[in-house]
Scaffold this motif. Structure first.
Motif, PDB file in Angstrom:
ATOM      1  N   GLY A  80       0.804  -1.226   0.000  1.00 50.69           N
ATOM      2  CA  GLY A  80       0.000   0.000   0.000  1.00 50.69           C
ATOM      3  C   GLY A  80       0.834   1.271   0.000  1.00 50.69           C
ATOM      4  O   GLY A  80       0.341   2.353  -0.315  1.00 50.69           O
ATOM      5  N   PHE A  81       2.135   1.174   0.351  1.00 48.29           N
ATOM      6  CA  PHE A  81       2.943   2.377   0.457  1.00 48.29           C
ATOM      7  C   PHE A  81       3.309   2.969  -0.900  1.00 48.29           C
ATOM      8  O   PHE A  81       3.034   4.132  -1.175  1.00 48.29           O
ATOM      9  CB  PHE A  81       4.228   2.101   1.237  1.00 48.29           C
ATOM     10  N   SER A  82       3.913   2.125  -1.741  1.00 47.21           N
ATOM     11  CA  SER A  82       4.423   2.664  -3.002  1.00 47.21           C
ATOM     12  C   SER A  82       3.297   3.218  -3.866  1.00 47.21           C
ATOM     13  O   SER A  82       3.478   4.234  -4.545  1.00 47.21           O
ATOM     14  CB  SER A  82       5.190   1.581  -3.758  1.00 47.21           C
ATOM     15  N   SER A  83       2.128   2.596  -3.794  1.00 48.37           N
ATOM     16  CA  SER A  83       1.020   3.060  -4.629  1.00 48.37           C
ATOM     17  C   SER A  83       0.535   4.442  -4.219  1.00 48.37           C
ATOM     18  O   SER A  83      -0.138   5.121  -4.968  1.00 48.37           O
ATOM     19  CB  SER A  83      -0.132   2.058  -4.575  1.00 48.37           C
ATOM     20  N   ARG A  84       0.882   4.875  -3.023  1.00 44.29           N
ATOM     21  CA  ARG A  84       0.455   6.214  -2.607  1.00 44.29           C
ATOM     22  C   ARG A  84       1.626   7.187  -2.558  1.00 44.29           C
ATOM     23  O   ARG A  84       1.575   8.208  -1.889  1.00 44.29           O
ATOM     24  CB  ARG A  84      -0.229   6.162  -1.245  1.00 44.29           C
ATOM     25  N   GLY A  85       2.688   6.830  -3.224  1.00 42.39           N
ATOM     26  CA  GLY A  85       3.782   7.788  -3.347  1.00 42.39           C
ATOM     27  C   GLY A  85       4.807   7.736  -2.230  1.00 42.39           C
ATOM     28  O   GLY A  85       5.628   8.639  -2.103  1.00 42.39           O
ATOM     29  N   PHE A  86       4.768   6.677  -1.420  1.00 42.71           N
ATOM     30  CA  PHE A  86       5.773   6.562  -0.366  1.00 42.71           C
ATOM     31  C   PHE A  86       6.908   5.665  -0.829  1.00 42.71           C
ATOM     32  O   PHE A  86       6.690   4.524  -1.233  1.00 42.71           O
ATOM     33  CB  PHE A  86       5.148   6.022   0.926  1.00 42.71           C
ATOM     34  N   ARG A  87       8.112   6.193  -0.783  1.00 40.34           N
ATOM     35  CA  ARG A  87       9.270   5.443  -1.231  1.00 40.34           C
ATOM     36  C   ARG A  87      10.220   5.261  -0.054  1.00 40.34           C
ATOM     37  O   ARG A  87      10.655   6.237   0.555  1.00 40.34           O
ATOM     38  CB  ARG A  87       9.962   6.223  -2.347  1.00 40.34           C
ATOM     39  N   THR A  88      10.505   4.021   0.269  1.00 42.26           N
ATOM     40  CA  THR A  88      11.422   3.728   1.363  1.00 42.26           C
ATOM     41  C   THR A  88      12.845   3.924   0.860  1.00 42.26           C
ATOM     42  O   THR A  88      13.269   3.246  -0.071  1.00 42.26           O
ATOM     43  CB  THR A  88      11.232   2.280   1.850  1.00 42.26           C
TER      44      THR A  88
ATOM     45  N   ALA B 129      -4.381 -10.667   8.860  1.00 43.15           N
ATOM     46  CA  ALA B 129      -3.083 -10.117   8.465  1.00 43.15           C
ATOM     47  C   ALA B 129      -2.619 -10.772   7.179  1.00 43.15           C
ATOM     48  O   ALA B 129      -1.435 -10.983   6.963  1.00 43.15           O
ATOM     49  CB  ALA B 129      -2.072 -10.325   9.595  1.00 43.15           C
ATOM     50  N   THR B 130      -3.575 -11.090   6.331  1.00 38.93           N
ATOM     51  CA  THR B 130      -3.296 -11.746   5.040  1.00 38.93           C
ATOM     52  C   THR B 130      -3.088 -10.687   3.958  1.00 38.93           C
ATOM     53  O   THR B 130      -3.336  -9.515   4.193  1.00 38.93           O
ATOM     54  CB  THR B 130      -4.503 -12.608   4.636  1.00 38.93           C
ATOM     55  N   PRO B 131      -2.663 -11.114   2.763  1.00 34.89           N
ATOM     56  CA  PRO B 131      -2.671 -10.174   1.644  1.00 34.89           C
ATOM     57  C   PRO B 131      -4.108  -9.722   1.345  1.00 34.89           C
ATOM     58  O   PRO B 131      -5.065 -10.435   1.687  1.00 34.89           O
ATOM     59  CB  PRO B 131      -2.121 -10.999   0.475  1.00 34.89           C
ATOM     60  N   ALA B 132      -4.237  -8.574   0.695  1.00 38.07           N
ATOM     61  CA  ALA B 132      -5.555  -8.002   0.410  1.00 38.07           C
ATOM     62  C   ALA B 132      -6.455  -8.992  -0.319  1.00 38.07           C
ATOM     63  O   ALA B 132      -7.648  -9.116  -0.010  1.00 38.07           O
ATOM     64  CB  ALA B 132      -5.394  -6.729  -0.412  1.00 38.07           C
ATOM     65  N   ILE B 133      -5.883  -9.717  -1.243  1.00 35.46           N
ATOM     66  CA  ILE B 133      -6.660 -10.606  -2.102  1.00 35.46           C
ATOM     67  C   ILE B 133      -7.393 -11.689  -1.313  1.00 35.46           C
ATOM     68  O   ILE B 133      -8.497 -12.104  -1.668  1.00 35.46           O
ATOM     69  CB  ILE B 133      -5.734 -11.241  -3.187  1.00 35.46           C
ATOM     70  N   SER B 173      -2.550   5.101   5.397  1.00 33.15           N
ATOM     71  CA  SER B 173      -3.284   6.309   5.792  1.00 33.15           C
ATOM     72  C   SER B 173      -2.527   7.099   6.843  1.00 33.15           C
ATOM     73  O   SER B 173      -2.553   8.328   6.853  1.00 33.15           O
ATOM     74  CB  SER B 173      -4.650   5.958   6.387  1.00 33.15           C
ATOM     75  N   GLU B 174      -1.901   6.361   7.740  1.00 34.83           N
ATOM     76  CA  GLU B 174      -1.165   7.044   8.797  1.00 34.83           C
ATOM     77  C   GLU B 174      -0.021   7.865   8.203  1.00 34.83           C
ATOM     78  O   GLU B 174       0.203   9.021   8.570  1.00 34.83           O
ATOM     79  CB  GLU B 174      -0.618   6.022   9.806  1.00 34.83           C
ATOM     80  N   LEU B 175       0.681   7.275   7.273  1.00 40.48           N
ATOM     81  CA  LEU B 175       1.742   8.008   6.574  1.00 40.48           C
ATOM     82  C   LEU B 175       1.146   9.193   5.821  1.00 40.48           C
ATOM     83  O   LEU B 175       1.706  10.289   5.797  1.00 40.48           O
ATOM     84  CB  LEU B 175       2.467   7.098   5.587  1.00 40.48           C
TER      85      LEU B 175
END
Lengths: 196, 196
Positions: A80-88, B129-133, B173-175
């Motif tokens: 979910g991070f990269s898809s919202r523009g968060f890059r580690t 805590a599984t993948p979204a799918i 969302s938190e990020l």
DNA sequence: TAGATTGTTAATCGATTAACAATC
DNA sequence: TAGATTGTTAATCGATTAACAATC
């Protein structure tokens, strides 16, 4: 609506989809600007972009994750991070023995390289996924090197100077809230008003 | 205060510690009952117990974690759970090859044993805590076997029948919220009121 | 009894929403 | 022009807080 190729929508439709009052929806949107057309409604693509811009979705954010235990791993892998523009940009861990370990194509670096990382990349947000005992120390160091936004997963309250933003994700609190509702389901007291 | 051995406190002290108005604090406490003494204040131990009881801290809650990847591991190891009365009664994973694997002294069981687990233990809360799918499928099964409270870490919205409670923890969302504030720090528009 | 502090009422404040002028 | 729908004003509703009677 964007995905479905819908070109235009009214505040009424948006409100229904979001489950809120349409007057409130229009009022809230009006705080962003005047992006609708009277008699017509809102252009989906345009409004969508304006909202994305307003909440910072249109730019890239650099994050550093400190503490690469199970949670740190999970965060590093989180799709979910990269898809919202968060890059580690870096994964750091105090444990020297883990230095160089590969996590999703990124190599773990020592925590004391934080300053170097900040010099190298610009870091917008620091994520703390260490045990509670180390969290304040990590936080202090982050503040020292200029990080002003911190996401804390450690079950502890962090002290930070003014101007630094901390958000805490408390996994136990979430369970606690469910437990509270569960308790009410099980035995709704005589003086308790139930609501779905 | 309990830890410090303080026996009694006023609504003014509690309000200062919590950062709220004392009238509001008294009003809120009054919804739980009348646990103070006029002219004296609140007995710390007694009030503390009453609040704990009200929010369900005085009883044990049984949880099942489904999806033992990095996040599932992190949750299974999370120290904040047991201290608040949450007891993990089973770890389940769909991946057969992981069956029997040991996590913090508990053996991973197959997901299709969920019904057996519920029969064995009473389960108050299911954690996904599984993948979204896979999340909706896991959720449906949980509802089928009678679980009515679900904590969802998968980045997806779950559909559940009425009477079932779902809470979602959305790490992105938190990020996002931090990024939003960061954006405002960087370039506070001319018409934006800043608040610490 | 005098001082303190709760629990609650009434006043205030702010957020939500109905209504409508503006305007496409 | 007639119908539709926004952006905003004014009315309503609910939450917060000041004030105080009750009472330790």
């Amino acid at each position: 609506m964007l995905d479905e190729g819908i070109a235009t929508c009214s505040s009424l439709e948006l409100a229904a989809a979001a489950g809120v009052n349409s007057a409130k929806l229009r009022k809230d949107l009006s705080y962003l600007g005047s992006y609708g057309t009277r008699g017509v409604g809102y252009e989906v693509e345009y409004l969508s972009y304006q909202i994305a811009r307003e909440i910072g979705l249109t730019q890239d954010w650099h994050i550093v994750i400190v503490g690469i235990g199970n949670l740190g791993h999970a965060l590093a892998n989180y799709s979910g991070f990269s898809s919202r523009g968060f890059r580690t940009v870096a994964l750091l861990d105090a444990d020297e023995s883990r230095q160089g370990e590969d996590v999703t194509g990124m190599s773990i670096r020592r925590f004391d390289e934080l300053e170097a990382v900040v010099a190298e990349y610009r870091v917008d947000i620091g994520v703390i996924a260490t045990p509670a005992i180390s969290a304040q120390g990590v936080c202090d160091r982050m503040v020292e090197v200029g990080i002003r936004s911190i996401l804390n997963f450690a079950p502890t309250i962090l002290n930070v100077p003014q101007g630094v933003d901390v958000r805490r994700v408390d996994l136990a609190s979430e369970l606690q809230i469910l437990a509270f509702h569960e308790q009410r389901k099980a035995a709704p007291g005589p003086d308790i008003e139930e609501s779905a």
